[in-house]
Scaffold this motif. Structure first.
Motif, PDB file in Angstrom:
ATOM      1  N   TYR A 154      28.613  42.606  43.010  1.00 22.74           N
ATOM      2  CA  TYR A 154      29.165  42.584  44.277  1.00 22.74           C
ATOM      3  C   TYR A 154      29.079  41.382  44.955  1.00 22.74           C
ATOM      4  CZ  TYR A 154      30.023  47.658  43.032  1.00 22.74           C
ATOM      5  OH  TYR A 154      30.668  48.563  42.213  1.00 22.74           O
ATOM      6  N   ARG A 155      27.926  40.659  44.896  1.00 23.43           N
ATOM      7  CA  ARG A 155      27.647  39.409  45.563  1.00 23.43           C
ATOM      8  C   ARG A 155      28.838  38.700  45.108  1.00 23.43           C
ATOM      9  NH1 ARG A 155      23.166  36.126  42.866  1.00 23.43           N
ATOM     10  NH2 ARG A 155      24.948  36.028  41.481  1.00 23.43           N
ATOM     11  N   ASP A 156      29.044  38.323  43.736  1.00 21.91           N
ATOM     12  CA  ASP A 156      30.099  37.637  43.280  1.00 21.91           C
ATOM     13  C   ASP A 156      31.313  37.509  43.505  1.00 21.91           C
ATOM     14  OD1 ASP A 156      28.063  36.175  42.117  1.00 21.91           O
ATOM     15  OD2 ASP A 156      28.224  36.831  40.081  1.00 21.91           O
ATOM     16  N   GLU A 157      31.652  39.067  43.641  1.00 15.60           N
ATOM     17  CA  GLU A 157      33.053  39.564  44.026  1.00 15.60           C
ATOM     18  C   GLU A 157      33.173  39.073  45.411  1.00 15.60           C
ATOM     19  OE1 GLU A 157      37.017  40.779  43.671  1.00 15.60           O
ATOM     20  OE2 GLU A 157      35.479  39.865  42.546  1.00 15.60           O
ATOM     21  N   SER A 158      32.339  39.447  46.457  1.00 19.89           N
ATOM     22  CA  SER A 158      32.378  39.159  47.564  1.00 19.89           C
ATOM     23  C   SER A 158      32.485  37.706  48.054  1.00 19.89           C
ATOM     24  CB  SER A 158      31.060  39.785  48.590  1.00 19.89           C
ATOM     25  OG  SER A 158      31.086  41.154  48.427  1.00 19.89           O
TER      26      SER A 158
END
Length: 236
Positions: A154-158
């Motif tokens: 979710y960090r990378d997608e954010s």
């Protein structure tokens, strides 16, 4: 005086003035979208605090207005054809308010649909992904202490979504250029919230998105934002 008795939610949160918009919310990234929009539009409204601490959003009265049990929701006593209407889902409420007043959305069809697509970009992307990032990074950190995958995913997608927003804001004051719209109102509380609520500024590398950061400062500095970000007021 408007009769809101058909809405069971008013039994738990009585309307002090049933002739104005009733807002059922909490100052979260989703909730403040509506208070900010109402402040921008200058529409009179009455805020009612829906406390997560006591699961107000799951109460029968609240679910009678929003069966999904999520804030925000509104009742407009002066809806279509002059009849009261209840609306839930923050994106739907923003679009309703913009179309009701003819403000915060371009009048031309092309501009209108372009604004709506960026509204949906927040609703379908930034909101859910930032929310999941915040959940695993802050609220469920102990549960994933031995598994970095959820936070990294979710960090990378954010960060990817921030890069999309960064590209959009190149050479633009607002998402739609020179015009401040519901697309900005929908999006900036989440970008702010990932820092303020989730402590994710460094992990999401906000410094790598200067156009987004400049835009965020402009959004927050608006008088309607300064007020709306704290409505409904949390208990002392």
């Amino acid at each position: 005086m408007a009769d809101l008795s058909a809405f069971p939610i008013t039994q738990r949160w009585p309307a002090g003035n049933p002739d104005i918009i009733q807002l059922y919310s909490l100052p979260t990234p989703n909730g403040v979208k509506i208070s900010i929009a109402l402040e921008e539009l200058g529409l009179p409204y009455e805020p009612h605090l829906v406390s997560f601490g006591t699961n107000d959003q799951k109460s029968p009265e609240f679910v009678s207005l929003n069966p999904n049990g999520r804030i925000p929701a509104i009742i407009d006593p002066n809806g279509p054809d002059g009849k009261p209407i209840g609306i839930f889902e923050s994106g739907a409420i923003l679009l309703y308010l913009a179309e009701k007043t003819g403000h915060l959305i371009p009048a031309d069809a092309v501009g209108r649909y372009e604004t709506i697509q960026w509204l949906f970009f927040q609703m379908g992307g930034i909101g859910p992904m930032f929310g999941q990032f915040g959940h695993f990074h802050k609220f469920a950190a102990d549960k994933v202490a031995n598994n970095s995958y959820p936070v990294e995913r979710y960090r990378d997608e954010s960060k990817r979504l921030l890069s999309v927003l960064e590209g959009r804001l190149q050479g633009r004051k607002w998402i739609m250029g020179d015009v401040y719209t519901i697309a900005d109102i929908a999006t900036f509380p989440w970008v702010r919230g990932a820092d303020v609520f989730y402590g994710g500024r460094e992990l999401l590398e906000y410094a790598k998105f200067p156009a987004v950061m400049d835009w965020l400062e402009r959004c927050i500095a608006r008088p309607a934002s300064e007020k709306g970000l704290n409505i409904p007021a949390r208990p002392a």
